[in-house]
Design a protein around this motif. Structure first.
Motif, mmCIF file in Angstrom:
data_model
loop_
_atom_site.group_PDB
_atom_site.id
_atom_site.type_symbol
_atom_site.label_atom_id
_atom_site.label_comp_id
_atom_site.label_asym_id
_atom_site.label_seq_id
_atom_site.Cartn_x
_atom_site.Cartn_y
_atom_site.Cartn_z
ATOM 1 N N SER A 60 13.144 -11.351 -83.405
ATOM 2 C CA SER A 60 14.422 -11.607 -82.745
ATOM 3 C C SER A 60 14.964 -10.338 -82.098
ATOM 4 C CB SER A 60 15.444 -12.121 -83.765
ATOM 5 O OG SER A 60 15.665 -11.148 -84.783
ATOM 6 N N GLU A 61 14.165 -9.273 -82.079
ATOM 7 C CA GLU A 61 14.649 -7.964 -81.672
ATOM 8 C C GLU A 61 14.606 -7.750 -80.162
ATOM 9 O OE1 GLU A 61 12.437 -5.019 -83.861
ATOM 10 O OE2 GLU A 61 12.466 -6.265 -85.657
ATOM 11 N N PRO A 120 14.642 -3.236 -86.212
ATOM 12 C CA PRO A 120 14.677 -4.293 -87.231
ATOM 13 C C PRO A 120 16.079 -4.688 -87.659
ATOM 14 C CG PRO A 120 13.831 -2.221 -88.138
ATOM 15 C CD PRO A 120 13.876 -2.056 -86.663
ATOM 16 N N GLU A 121 17.054 -3.804 -87.446
ATOM 17 C CA GLU A 121 18.434 -4.151 -87.793
ATOM 18 C C GLU A 121 18.894 -5.412 -87.069
ATOM 19 O OE1 GLU A 121 17.940 0.179 -88.643
ATOM 20 O OE2 GLU A 121 17.357 -1.190 -87.030
ATOM 21 N N LEU A 122 18.341 -5.638 -85.864
ATOM 22 C CA LEU A 122 18.777 -6.802 -85.094
ATOM 23 C C LEU A 122 18.289 -8.121 -85.694
ATOM 24 C CD1 LEU A 122 18.507 -5.566 -81.405
ATOM 25 C CD2 LEU A 122 20.457 -5.565 -82.942
ATOM 26 N N GLY A 123 17.420 -8.054 -86.690
ATOM 27 C CA GLY A 123 17.016 -9.256 -87.405
ATOM 28 C C GLY A 123 17.970 -9.628 -88.517
ATOM 29 N N GLU A 124 18.944 -8.744 -88.786
ATOM 30 C CA GLU A 124 19.907 -9.004 -89.856
ATOM 31 C C GLU A 124 21.044 -9.891 -89.339
ATOM 32 O OE1 GLU A 124 21.239 -5.320 -91.537
ATOM 33 O OE2 GLU A 124 19.238 -4.411 -91.415
ATOM 34 N N PRO A 125 21.519 -10.816 -90.169
ATOM 35 C CA PRO A 125 22.585 -11.728 -89.736
ATOM 36 C C PRO A 125 23.826 -11.017 -89.207
ATOM 37 C CG PRO A 125 21.633 -12.475 -91.808
ATOM 38 C CD PRO A 125 21.030 -11.139 -91.525
ATOM 39 N N ARG A 126 24.159 -9.843 -89.763
ATOM 40 C CA ARG A 126 25.381 -9.154 -89.336
ATOM 41 C C ARG A 126 25.302 -8.658 -87.899
ATOM 42 N NH1 ARG A 126 25.111 -3.089 -91.099
ATOM 43 N NH2 ARG A 126 22.889 -2.801 -91.484
ATOM 44 N N PHE A 127 24.081 -8.620 -87.334
ATOM 45 C CA PHE A 127 23.927 -8.162 -85.962
ATOM 46 C C PHE A 127 23.532 -9.295 -85.012
ATOM 47 C CE2 PHE A 127 22.935 -3.944 -88.053
ATOM 48 C CZ PHE A 127 24.147 -3.375 -87.691
ATOM 49 N N ALA A 128 23.700 -10.523 -85.434
ATOM 50 C CA ALA A 128 23.316 -11.652 -84.586
ATOM 51 C C ALA A 128 24.050 -11.616 -83.248
ATOM 52 C CB ALA A 128 23.591 -12.969 -85.307
ATOM 53 N N THR A 178 22.702 -9.227 -75.740
ATOM 54 C CA THR A 178 21.501 -8.848 -74.999
ATOM 55 C C THR A 178 21.045 -9.979 -74.093
ATOM 56 O OG1 THR A 178 20.699 -7.220 -76.584
ATOM 57 C CG2 THR A 178 19.049 -8.317 -75.253
ATOM 58 N N TRP A 179 20.972 -11.175 -74.646
ATOM 59 C CA TRP A 179 20.550 -12.315 -73.837
ATOM 60 C C TRP A 179 21.583 -12.642 -72.760
ATOM 61 C CZ3 TRP A 179 15.864 -13.845 -73.309
ATOM 62 C CH2 TRP A 179 14.957 -13.703 -74.366
#
Length: 441
Positions: free
Chosen positions: A35-36, A375-383, A389-390
């Protein structure tokens, strides 16, 4: 076709893109997508070991769904980045990074420059800030190149002057002196719209020091005699005679510990220098349908790229700073989750939300040891960072066809929605656009 052809800085962008196409068509095996994303990648058009096509490929090999280029003072990577991303089925965000005076000369004279003597996000200068301009529509690239041209020319001259100062040091050390045209300009893409940076000079200087002192312990001894403080974690790396990244590693150390000895401060653009004021860049970015961002650094305890020493930056006055950025018209803040503590990230996120600013993430890539992943972007807090980005992907692509489709355009059909809701909606659009094109896997 080999990856070397994709990463050949002497080749044309079209030939690199075609090499990438052939490589993918040869049933290149790529890992599953994560998801990064990474919106802060430098290419050979500023300083980096990667061409735009190779940066896309390395990003895809790391499982990224989106890559973004932000070369210093240059938009030259954008076309190749978009073409390469399309081949790999990735979303792409293009832009540039530049340094600005946070205040104008008039504001300084009137005493309305609260940060003129404070260190912001730039380790080398007070009152000077890094910012990015991202999501640049295709039709605006020529205008952007014209806007950046005097900045590139002024930076070239300042680096020429710093090279002369660096040569004085090298000569006293008995090291080979540098020829600016061949050793500094010659390893850049200046002739193709790229920028000369301090890193080009430091890379050339690193090579000269390695030639003078040799590899291994003699290099560390020589650096110590120069007064360079070598962190324990870097000592083994620098003494490794087989280290393939020695020149880059030494570059990072010199930037953190030695550059100040011959650094020449940049000056204002209107005075023949390279620094526009922030408000003018924000206004320009918005006028072409792009998104200007302040690049939050935060106090540094340990630099992941090895080119920044432990130092305090914006954290002691961040509330005041973000309020001022909002007054200047900044609609977004960009930051690097791996670089900051959870407390720093929580604080900057809360301030961005309080001032109605978009949060943009990215990991600064400019040397070969760095990982493209985040990898932090895979954490829910960074959804929400994935959503933004998208949203930038959709913004850039939709703006190509219709400027009023830009995320921040006042005539956008969604302009009546709160910005946070607009970002979520555009994030969904961005995912859909790339999915419909197909994803390389």
């Amino acid at each position: 076709m080999t990856p070397e052809a994709v990463n050949d800085p002497a080749a044309t962008p079209d030939s690199r893109v075609e090499a990438l196409r052939l490589l993918v068509d040869s049933e290149l095996e790529l890992p599953p997508l994560t998801s990064e994303s990474n919106n802060h990648i430098h290419t050979v058009y500023s300083f980096s070991p990667y061409t735009p096509a190779m940066a896309c490929l390395r990003g895809r090999e790391a499982g990224l769904q989106v890559v973004g280029s932000v070369d210093h003072d240059s938009i030259a990577a954008a076309g190749e980045m978009r073409d390469a991303g399309a081949i790999l089925g990735m979303g792409v965000v293009t832009g540039f990074e530049c340094r600005v005076m946070l205040h104008s000369a008039e504001e300084l004279a009137a005493g309305r420059a609260p940060f003129a003597t404070r260190k912001l996000n730039n380790p080398d200068s007070e009152g000077v800030a890094y910012m990015t301009v991202q999501g640049i529509p295709t039709g605006a690239r020529a205008e952007v190149a014209d806007f950046l041209r005097p900045i590139r020319v002024a930076r070239l001259q300042r680096t020429r002057d710093m090279t002369a100062a660096a040569n004085d040091i090298l000569t006293k050390l008995g090291a080979p002196s540098l020829d600016f045209e061949s050793d500094v300009v010659g390893i850049s893409q200046f002739a193709s719209g790229g920028t000369i940076t301090e890193r080009h000079l430091l890379y050339a200087m690193s090579g000269a020091l390695i030639e003078r002192f040799g590899r291994g312990r003699s290099l560390v001894t020589g650096l110590a005699e120069m007064g360079v403080e070598i962190p324990d974690g870097l000592r083994d790396v620098l003494t490794d005679r087989q280290n393939p990244f020695l020149t880059h590693d030494l570059l990072g150390l010199l930037k953190a510990q030695f550059l100040h000895r011959f650094y020449i401060q940049p000056t204002r653009l209107e005075n023949g220098g390279e620094l526009p004021d922030a408000r003018s860049v924000v206004d320009f970015a918005l006028s072409i349908g792009a998104i200007p961002c302040y690049a939050y650094l935060g106090d540094v305890s340990a630099s992941p790229t090895g080119d920044k020493k432990a130092e305090a930056f914006e954290d002691s006055y961040l509330d005041e700073l973000v309020a001022y950025l909002a007054e200047l018209g900044f609609p977004a803040i960009t930051f690097m989750p791996p670089r900051n503590t959870p407390e720093q990230l929580q604080r900057v996120s809360a301030l961005a939300a309080a001032h109605g600013m978009i949060e943009v993430s990215g990991v600064d890539i400019n040397q070969p040891r760095q990982s493209f992943s985040c990898p932090e972007l895979g954490e829910p807090r960074f959804a929400h960072l994935n959503d933004s980005t998208w949203a930038l992907v959709a913004h850039e692509e939709l703006s190509d066809a219709d400027p009023t489709s830009g995320l921040l355009h006042p005539e956008n059909p969604m302009a009546g929605l709160p910005l946070a809701e607009r970002v979520i909606a555009y994030g969904e659009l961005g995912r859909r656009l790339v999915t419909e094109r197909g994803v390389a896997s």
